[in-house]
Design a protein around this motif. Structure first.
Motif, PDB file in Angstrom:
ATOM      1  N   ASN A  53       4.802  25.928 -10.982  1.00 33.47           N
ATOM      2  CA  ASN A  53       4.152  26.916 -10.116  1.00 33.47           C
ATOM      3  C   ASN A  53       5.230  27.777  -9.469  1.00 33.47           C
ATOM      4  OD1 ASN A  53       2.805  28.330  -8.063  1.00 33.47           O
ATOM      5  ND2 ASN A  53       1.289  26.700  -7.863  1.00 33.47           N
ATOM      6  N   ARG A  54       5.239  29.067  -9.804  1.00 30.96           N
ATOM      7  CA  ARG A  54       6.234  29.985  -9.256  1.00 30.96           C
ATOM      8  C   ARG A  54       5.877  30.447  -7.850  1.00 30.96           C
ATOM      9  NH1 ARG A  54       8.944  34.380 -12.456  1.00 30.96           N
ATOM     10  NH2 ARG A  54      10.497  33.814 -10.913  1.00 30.96           N
ATOM     11  N   GLY A  55       4.661  30.198  -7.400  1.00 25.28           N
ATOM     12  CA  GLY A  55       4.235  30.652  -6.090  1.00 25.28           C
ATOM     13  C   GLY A  55       4.332  29.580  -5.014  1.00 25.28           C
ATOM     14  N   LYS A  56       4.712  28.382  -5.391  1.00 26.64           N
ATOM     15  CA  LYS A  56       4.755  27.266  -4.444  1.00 26.64           C
ATOM     16  C   LYS A  56       6.065  27.297  -3.653  1.00 26.64           C
ATOM     17  CE  LYS A  56       3.452  22.423  -4.500  1.00 26.64           C
ATOM     18  NZ  LYS A  56       2.287  22.561  -3.655  1.00 26.64           N
ATOM     19  N   THR A  57       5.979  26.981  -2.370  1.00 27.13           N
ATOM     20  CA  THR A  57       7.160  26.910  -1.517  1.00 27.13           C
ATOM     21  C   THR A  57       7.973  25.669  -1.868  1.00 27.13           C
ATOM     22  OG1 THR A  57       5.961  28.010   0.251  1.00 27.13           O
ATOM     23  CG2 THR A  57       7.950  26.819   0.874  1.00 27.13           C
ATOM     24  N   VAL A  58       9.273  25.856  -2.017  1.00 27.67           N
ATOM     25  CA  VAL A  58      10.162  24.752  -2.395  1.00 27.67           C
ATOM     26  C   VAL A  58      10.477  23.899  -1.170  1.00 27.67           C
ATOM     27  CG1 VAL A  58      12.387  24.161  -3.387  1.00 27.67           C
ATOM     28  CG2 VAL A  58      11.188  26.189  -4.161  1.00 27.67           C
ATOM     29  N   GLN A  59      10.374  22.593  -1.352  1.00 24.99           N
ATOM     30  CA  GLN A  59      10.729  21.652  -0.287  1.00 24.99           C
ATOM     31  C   GLN A  59      11.799  20.702  -0.814  1.00 24.99           C
ATOM     32  OE1 GLN A  59       7.205  19.700   1.127  1.00 24.99           O
ATOM     33  NE2 GLN A  59       6.241  21.602   1.765  1.00 24.99           N
ATOM     34  N   ALA A  60      12.606  20.176   0.086  1.00 27.37           N
ATOM     35  CA  ALA A  60      13.643  19.222  -0.295  1.00 27.37           C
ATOM     36  C   ALA A  60      13.023  18.055  -1.058  1.00 27.37           C
ATOM     37  CB  ALA A  60      14.370  18.716   0.941  1.00 27.37           C
ATOM     38  N   GLY A  61      13.657  17.674  -2.142  1.00 31.46           N
ATOM     39  CA  GLY A  61      13.178  16.570  -2.967  1.00 31.46           C
ATOM     40  C   GLY A  61      12.255  16.985  -4.091  1.00 31.46           C
ATOM     41  N   ALA A  62      11.757  18.220  -4.049  1.00 32.11           N
ATOM     42  CA  ALA A  62      10.841  18.695  -5.093  1.00 32.11           C
ATOM     43  C   ALA A  62      11.582  18.802  -6.428  1.00 32.11           C
ATOM     44  CB  ALA A  62      10.275  20.062  -4.717  1.00 32.11           C
ATOM     45  N   VAL A  63      10.839  18.639  -7.506  1.00 28.55           N
ATOM     46  CA  VAL A  63      11.390  18.907  -8.832  1.00 28.55           C
ATOM     47  C   VAL A  63      11.236  20.398  -9.063  1.00 28.55           C
ATOM     48  CG1 VAL A  63      11.190  18.459 -11.303  1.00 28.55           C
ATOM     49  CG2 VAL A  63      10.814  16.599  -9.670  1.00 28.55           C
ATOM     50  N   VAL A  64      12.354  21.060  -9.382  1.00 31.68           N
ATOM     51  CA  VAL A  64      12.339  22.508  -9.537  1.00 31.68           C
ATOM     52  C   VAL A  64      12.889  22.912 -10.893  1.00 31.68           C
ATOM     53  CG1 VAL A  64      12.587  22.920  -7.056  1.00 31.68           C
ATOM     54  CG2 VAL A  64      14.631  22.842  -8.491  1.00 31.68           C
ATOM     55  N   VAL A  65      12.505  24.100 -11.311  1.00 33.09           N
ATOM     56  CA  VAL A  65      13.132  24.763 -12.446  1.00 33.09           C
ATOM     57  C   VAL A  65      14.035  25.820 -11.829  1.00 33.09           C
ATOM     58  CG1 VAL A  65      12.773  26.175 -14.499  1.00 33.09           C
ATOM     59  CG2 VAL A  65      11.132  24.373 -13.930  1.00 33.09           C
ATOM     60  N   ALA A  66      15.316  25.745 -12.133  1.00 42.22           N
ATOM     61  CA  ALA A  66      16.278  26.673 -11.549  1.00 42.22           C
ATOM     62  C   ALA A  66      17.013  27.430 -12.647  1.00 42.22           C
ATOM     63  CB  ALA A  66      17.283  25.926 -10.681  1.00 42.22           C
ATOM     64  N   VAL A  67      17.326  28.678 -12.346  1.00 46.55           N
ATOM     65  CA  VAL A  67      18.166  29.485 -13.226  1.00 46.55           C
ATOM     66  C   VAL A  67      19.585  29.350 -12.692  1.00 46.55           C
ATOM     67  CG1 VAL A  67      18.645  31.790 -14.106  1.00 46.55           C
ATOM     68  CG2 VAL A  67      16.281  31.106 -13.633  1.00 46.55           C
ATOM     69  N   VAL A  68      20.474  28.813 -13.526  1.00 50.17           N
ATOM     70  CA  VAL A  68      21.876  28.657 -13.166  1.00 50.17           C
ATOM     71  C   VAL A  68      22.703  29.266 -14.281  1.00 50.17           C
ATOM     72  CG1 VAL A  68      23.722  27.031 -12.591  1.00 50.17           C
ATOM     73  CG2 VAL A  68      21.373  26.511 -11.939  1.00 50.17           C
ATOM     74  N   SER A  69      23.437  30.317 -13.955  1.00 50.43           N
ATOM     75  CA  SER A  69      24.269  31.008 -14.952  1.00 50.43           C
ATOM     76  C   SER A  69      23.466  31.363 -16.196  1.00 50.43           C
ATOM     77  CB  SER A  69      25.484  30.159 -15.319  1.00 50.43           C
ATOM     78  OG  SER A  69      26.244  29.888 -14.181  1.00 50.43           O
ATOM     79  N   GLU A  70      22.300  31.921 -16.001  1.00 54.34           N
ATOM     80  CA  GLU A  70      21.420  32.408 -17.057  1.00 54.34           C
ATOM     81  C   GLU A  70      20.795  31.314 -17.913  1.00 54.34           C
ATOM     82  OE1 GLU A  70      23.134  35.629 -19.290  1.00 54.34           O
ATOM     83  OE2 GLU A  70      24.074  36.454 -17.499  1.00 54.34           O
ATOM     84  N   GLY A  71      20.909  30.044 -17.490  1.00 50.47           N
ATOM     85  CA  GLY A  71      20.251  28.945 -18.186  1.00 50.47           C
ATOM     86  C   GLY A  71      19.257  28.276 -17.257  1.00 50.47           C
ATOM     87  N   LEU A  72      18.283  27.565 -17.826  1.00 47.68           N
ATOM     88  CA  LEU A  72      17.278  26.866 -17.020  1.00 47.68           C
ATOM     89  C   LEU A  72      17.630  25.388 -16.899  1.00 47.68           C
ATOM     90  CD1 LEU A  72      13.932  28.349 -18.397  1.00 47.68           C
ATOM     91  CD2 LEU A  72      15.041  28.874 -16.233  1.00 47.68           C
ATOM     92  N   LEU A  73      17.486  24.850 -15.695  1.00 50.06           N
ATOM     93  CA  LEU A  73      17.682  23.427 -15.445  1.00 50.06           C
ATOM     94  C   LEU A  73      16.490  22.897 -14.664  1.00 50.06           C
ATOM     95  CD1 LEU A  73      21.389  23.135 -14.270  1.00 50.06           C
ATOM     96  CD2 LEU A  73      20.403  22.226 -16.358  1.00 50.06           C
ATOM     97  N   ILE A  74      16.127  21.641 -14.941  1.00 48.35           N
ATOM     98  CA  ILE A  74      15.067  20.978 -14.189  1.00 48.35           C
ATOM     99  C   ILE A  74      15.728  19.825 -13.447  1.00 48.35           C
ATOM    100  CG2 ILE A  74      12.883  19.741 -14.325  1.00 48.35           C
ATOM    101  CD1 ILE A  74      12.488  21.256 -17.037  1.00 48.35           C
ATOM    102  N   ARG A  75      15.694  19.903 -12.123  1.00 44.91           N
ATOM    103  CA  ARG A  75      16.336  18.900 -11.279  1.00 44.91           C
ATOM    104  C   ARG A  75      15.578  18.782  -9.955  1.00 44.91           C
ATOM    105  NH1 ARG A  75      18.867  18.739 -15.430  1.00 44.91           N
ATOM    106  NH2 ARG A  75      21.093  18.454 -15.735  1.00 44.91           N
ATOM    107  N   HIS A  76      15.954  17.802  -9.175  1.00 46.68           N
ATOM    108  CA  HIS A  76      15.455  17.693  -7.803  1.00 46.68           C
ATOM    109  C   HIS A  76      16.242  18.663  -6.924  1.00 46.68           C
ATOM    110  CE1 HIS A  76      12.804  14.186  -8.099  1.00 46.68           C
ATOM    111  NE2 HIS A  76      13.664  13.716  -8.982  1.00 46.68           N
ATOM    112  N   TRP A  77      15.557  19.291  -5.966  1.00 43.48           N
ATOM    113  CA  TRP A  77      16.183  20.205  -5.028  1.00 43.48           C
ATOM    114  C   TRP A  77      16.643  19.417  -3.811  1.00 43.48           C
ATOM    115  CZ3 TRP A  77      18.733  24.334  -4.364  1.00 43.48           C
ATOM    116  CH2 TRP A  77      18.766  25.013  -3.153  1.00 43.48           C
ATOM    117  N   GLN A  78      17.920  19.507  -3.529  1.00 45.35           N
ATOM    118  CA  GLN A  78      18.507  18.830  -2.367  1.00 45.35           C
ATOM    119  C   GLN A  78      18.981  19.880  -1.377  1.00 45.35           C
ATOM    120  OE1 GLN A  78      21.653  15.663  -2.830  1.00 45.35           O
ATOM    121  NE2 GLN A  78      22.919  17.347  -2.069  1.00 45.35           N
ATOM    122  N   THR A  79      18.733  19.657  -0.098  1.00 48.69           N
ATOM    123  CA  THR A  79      19.195  20.606   0.920  1.00 48.69           C
ATOM    124  C   THR A  79      20.260  20.016   1.834  1.00 48.69           C
ATOM    125  OG1 THR A  79      17.376  19.962   2.370  1.00 48.69           O
ATOM    126  CG2 THR A  79      17.027  21.885   0.957  1.00 48.69           C
TER     127      THR A  79
END
Length: 118
Positions: free
Chosen positions: A51-77
């Motif tokens: 869901n691209r419209g959901k607010t990201v919270q610490a610990g959530a599993v996210v899809v992130a763009v890093v250096s033009e590649g996609l990664l799926i990881r937990h978001w840590q703050t």
């Protein structure tokens, strides 16, 4: 006349669309490309609902763009923003100053079980 013994066990119609909101324009499907989150129950090949419209919270599993590649990881703050995996053999990725975006939040994962043909 007696009521059916199963009357209190009946369910309404199940809809995958209603469950994961597939018709929402901010919801996308993608496949997990690695086992980096296998301890969290996400395995290579699993279908992810993002869901691209959901607010990201610490610990959530996210899809992130890093250096033009996609990664799926937990978001840590804390202690500092990073993409992390529960696997010890997968290094944490500190958030770079450029070339980084949280693309969406993983809300569900779907997995095929057994020896079913593709």
């Amino acid at each position: 006349m007696f009521e059916s013994p199963a009357a209190d066990c009946s369910e309404s119609e199940l809809s995958l669309d209603d469950l994961v909101h597939l018709s929402d324009p901010s919801v996308y499907l993608m496949r997990a490309g690695s086992d980096a989150l296998s301890p969290s129950g996400i395995f290579k090949g699993d279908m992810l609902v993002v869901n691209r419209g959901k607010t990201v919270q610490a610990g959530a599993v996210v899809v992130a763009v890093v250096s033009e590649g996609l990664l799926i990881r937990h978001w840590q703050t804390v202690p500092s923003p990073a993409l992390v995996s529960p696997r010890r053999d997968v290094p944490d990725i500190p958030v770079p100053e450029e070339g980084f975006e949280i693309w969406g939040v993983v809300t569900h994962s779907l997995r095929k079980h057994g020896l079913c043909p593709t």
